[in-house]
Enzyme design. Structure first.
Site, mmCIF file in Angstrom:
data_model
loop_
_atom_site.group_PDB
_atom_site.id
_atom_site.type_symbol
_atom_site.label_atom_id
_atom_site.label_comp_id
_atom_site.label_asym_id
_atom_site.label_seq_id
_atom_site.Cartn_x
_atom_site.Cartn_y
_atom_site.Cartn_z
ATOM 1 N N HIS A 42 143.049 109.200 15.743
ATOM 2 C CA HIS A 42 143.364 108.096 16.642
ATOM 3 C C HIS A 42 144.539 107.288 16.094
ATOM 4 C CE1 HIS A 42 143.020 105.014 19.533
ATOM 5 N NE2 HIS A 42 141.780 104.622 19.358
ATOM 6 N N HIS A 72 150.387 114.697 23.399
ATOM 7 C CA HIS A 72 149.451 113.596 23.656
ATOM 8 C C HIS A 72 148.392 114.081 24.629
ATOM 9 C CE1 HIS A 72 147.991 109.620 24.846
ATOM 10 N NE2 HIS A 72 148.533 109.181 23.732
ATOM 11 N N ASP A 125 153.772 107.565 18.001
ATOM 12 C CA ASP A 125 153.715 107.621 16.538
ATOM 13 C C ASP A 125 154.924 108.291 15.909
ATOM 14 O OD1 ASP A 125 151.212 106.394 16.107
ATOM 15 O OD2 ASP A 125 150.260 108.172 16.954
HETATM 16 C C1 LIG Z 1 147.822 114.670 20.397
HETATM 17 C C2 LIG Z 1 147.161 116.032 20.473
HETATM 18 C C3 LIG Z 1 145.877 116.009 19.636
HETATM 19 C C4 LIG Z 1 146.833 116.337 21.953
HETATM 20 O O1 LIG Z 1 146.129 117.496 22.001
HETATM 21 P P1 LIG Z 1 145.660 118.188 23.348
HETATM 22 O O2 LIG Z 1 146.126 117.464 24.548
HETATM 23 O O3 LIG Z 1 144.191 118.415 23.224
HETATM 24 O O4 LIG Z 1 146.487 119.540 23.344
HETATM 25 P P2 LIG Z 1 146.035 120.893 22.711
HETATM 26 O O5 LIG Z 1 145.589 120.700 21.305
HETATM 27 O O6 LIG Z 1 145.093 121.545 23.667
HETATM 28 O O7 LIG Z 1 147.417 121.703 22.685
HETATM 29 C C5 LIG Z 1 147.953 122.403 23.798
HETATM 30 C C6 LIG Z 1 148.952 123.437 23.268
HETATM 31 O O8 LIG Z 1 150.074 122.767 22.667
HETATM 32 C C7 LIG Z 1 150.136 123.053 21.269
HETATM 33 N N1 LIG Z 1 150.407 121.800 20.594
HETATM 34 C C8 LIG Z 1 149.871 120.575 20.881
HETATM 35 N N2 LIG Z 1 150.416 119.635 20.094
HETATM 36 C C9 LIG Z 1 151.296 120.276 19.295
HETATM 37 C C10 LIG Z 1 152.152 119.820 18.292
HETATM 38 N N3 LIG Z 1 152.214 118.535 17.948
HETATM 39 N N4 LIG Z 1 152.924 120.730 17.655
HETATM 40 C C11 LIG Z 1 152.868 122.042 18.009
HETATM 41 N N5 LIG Z 1 152.085 122.526 18.967
HETATM 42 C C12 LIG Z 1 151.292 121.648 19.610
HETATM 43 C C13 LIG Z 1 148.775 123.610 20.902
HETATM 44 O O9 LIG Z 1 148.866 124.476 19.787
HETATM 45 C C14 LIG Z 1 148.413 124.317 22.168
HETATM 46 O O10 LIG Z 1 149.127 125.522 22.217
HETATM 47 P P3 LIG Z 1 148.455 126.867 22.813
HETATM 48 O O11 LIG Z 1 148.228 126.568 24.266
HETATM 49 O O12 LIG Z 1 149.448 127.945 22.548
HETATM 50 O O13 LIG Z 1 147.169 127.036 22.058
HETATM 51 C C15 LIG Z 1 148.126 117.140 19.953
HETATM 52 O O14 LIG Z 1 149.277 117.202 20.761
HETATM 53 C C16 LIG Z 1 148.501 116.935 18.487
HETATM 54 O O15 LIG Z 1 147.765 117.357 17.596
HETATM 55 N N6 LIG Z 1 149.672 116.271 18.214
HETATM 56 C C17 LIG Z 1 150.088 115.999 16.876
HETATM 57 C C18 LIG Z 1 149.335 114.804 16.320
HETATM 58 C C19 LIG Z 1 149.762 113.499 16.947
HETATM 59 O O16 LIG Z 1 150.951 113.210 17.044
HETATM 60 N N7 LIG Z 1 148.777 112.672 17.342
HETATM 61 C C20 LIG Z 1 149.035 111.342 17.856
HETATM 62 C C21 LIG Z 1 148.646 111.225 19.281
HETATM 63 S S1 LIG Z 1 149.073 109.594 19.861
#
Ligand SMILES: CC(C)(COP(=O)(O)OP(=O)(O)OC[C@H]1O[C@@H](n2cnc3c(N)ncnc32)[C@H](O)[C@@H]1OP(=O)(O)O)[C@@H](O)C(=O)NCCC(=O)NCCS
Length: 423
Positions: free
Chosen positions: A263, A302, A358
């Site tokens: 988070h 996100h 972020d």
């Molecule tokens: C924020 C986050 C958790 C959202 O996750 P989500 O909506 O559940 O998306 P998913 O984890 O299902 O990812 C969807 C696809 O994008 C990819 N992906 C998502 N975020 C990614 C990232 N930051 N870098 C590379 N690939 C990413 C996943 O591997 C997945 O690929 P696939 O379909 O080939 O398996 C995710 O984007 C992430 O981990 N980001 C980095 C951490 C971050 O910045 N968090 C702060 C959020 S405010």
């Protein structure tokens, strides 16, 4: 557009009206299953609305964030953090008199009882500031026991002022404790954000003034973090409020939720990633590694935004101001290059991965001299404005009741207790 949902099981046919884009989940219960009335299963509440709210609107596909109808970009450009806090809680922008009164009420409650410093001091010097913040926030309930009388609007408002006023004081005290310095008392001379900076960085022997460009950059970050509708910490606040809790207890729960790395901790992870990359020429190799499944590009993607996070756009402007004052940081060049490559790479474009709030905020916090453990604290202070608005909305919404989700039981069926000697 569909205005109802038909469920038909052979034995029962029911029509569930769709209002405000949702069916009432209790309507599903007309269908009997082998486990009782039909329920919905939604881990992480990805498609379940737990409340009706008029505070914040997000359209993740379009990259829109609005508070009470006002776009975040306009608020960040034209407003102040305390004005946004007023807007979140009261629903309208204040008049000049209303704002002056609101600022007076918040700022006059900045002092904390001396015993609170003892609570913070009782932690080890290296305790995480979020733990000290959580403890000192919940302790306020014991200093103001009437805060428990949540049915009384005047007391709700008074304690909301107290919490908003005291958050920077408590946050700064946790930081001063960790660097072995005396807490600095709030000053009536200074506005909300500048006073916070002074309580953090002032030394006993000299008068401290912040560069106005740095104060404004932090104020903009405060505005951007003030609220984000039903995220994990706000849901924690609402859940704790739903059992009849005061604003301090509810906010402490919010701080706990925010502390989780999924988070509030991503900006710290961005800095770590930038340091690991180390130099501009290693950016393409890093991007290739991400595409090959070796880690994620932190600060990208996100759960809600499938477009450029509108807050990330605003932060980029604040970055320029801060680095103009503080001088360039080579990590910023790496971040800019990462963004440039990722926004033109099919892997990221096809997955709708854009910079989130972020991606740049950690760089700004570092340039303002904050150690990384303080980053989540710097999120908790402004988010308190949103928590207060949601706490009040939760308590005053006649539809609401104690939050108590269902579960799908997957354990054993009834069995007989086995005596110890037979196990
Ligand atoms: C924020 C986050 C958790 C959202 O996750 P989500 O909506 O559940 O998306 P998913 O984890 O299902 O990812 C969807 C696809 O994008 C990819 N992906 C998502 N975020 C990614 C990232 N930051 N870098 C590379 N690939 C990413 C996943 O591997 C997945 O690929 P696939 O379909 O080939 O398996 C995710 O984007 C992430 O981990 N980001 C980095 C951490 C971050 O910045 N968090 C702060 C959020 S405010």
């Amino acid at each position: 557009m569909a205005d109802s949902l038909q469920i038909s099981t052979g034995e029962v046919t029911a029509e569930l009206p769709i209002t405000e884009g949702a069916v009432r989940a209790t309507g599903l219960a007309v269908v009997e299953t082998d486990r009782g009335p039909l329920a919905s299963y939604d881990p992480g509440f990805v498609n379940t609305a737990a409340c009706r709210s008029s505070i914040t609107y997000i359209d993740g596909d379009a990259g829109i964030l609005e508070h009470r109808g006002y776009p975040i970009e306009e608020l960040a450009e034209k407003s102040s953090f305390l004005e946004v806090a007023y807007l979140l809680s009261n629903g309208e922008l204040p008049t000049a008199t209303q704002l002056a009164d609101w600022e007076y009420q918040v700022n006059r409650h900045r002092l904390v009882h001396e015993n609170v410093y003892d609570i913070i001091k009782s932690f080890r010097y290296d305790a995480h500031p979020m733990a000290k913040l959580m403890a000192s926030v919940v302790s306020q309930m014991t200093f103001y026991p009437s805060s428990r009388r949540i049915a009384e609007p005047e007391l709700r408002e008074l304690n909301a002022f107290r919490l908003l006023g005291k958050m920077p004081t408590l946050a700064a005290a946790t930081f001063r404790h960790s660097i072995g310095r005396h807490p600095v008392y709030p000053s009536d001379e200074l506005g909300y954000v500048e006073n916070f900076l002074a309580m953090l960085f002032q030394s006993q022997q000299r008068v401290w003034r912040s560069d106005p460009r740095l104060t404004r950059a932090l104020e903009v970050l405060f505005i951007l973090h003030a609220d984000h509708e039903q995220n994990c910490s706000t849901t924690a606040v609402r859940t704790v409020a739903s059992s009849g809790n005061d604003v301090y207890t509810a906010a402490a729960a919010g701080i706990g939720a925010l502390f989780g790395p999924l988070h509030g901790g991503a900006n710290e992870a961005v800095l770590k990633m930038l340091r690991e990359i180390g130099s501009l020429d290693r950016v393409p190799e890093f991007i290739q590694g991400v595409k090959n499944g070796r880690g994620r590009l932190m600060g990208f993607g996100h759960r809600v935004y499938k477009n450029y996070d509108p807050r990330a756009k605003v932060i980029k402007q604040a970055v320029d101001d801060v680095f103009e004052v503080r001088g360039m940081n080579p990590l910023l060049d790496i971040a800019v290059e990462l963004e440039k490559i990722a926004l033109n790479d099919d892997y990221f474009v096809s997955r709708k991965l854009y910079p989130n709030v972020d991606f740049y905020s950690g760089l700004i916090y570092e340039a303002l001299n904050f150690p990384s453990e303080m980053f989540t604290v710097l999120f908790a202070v402004p988010r308190t404005a949103g928590w207060i608005a949601h706490w009040t909305e939760q308590l005053t919404d006649p539809d609401q009741r104690i939050i108590r989700p269902k579960q799908l039981y997957t354990g054993y069926e009834r069995r007989t207790y086995v005596p110890m000697e037979d196990r």
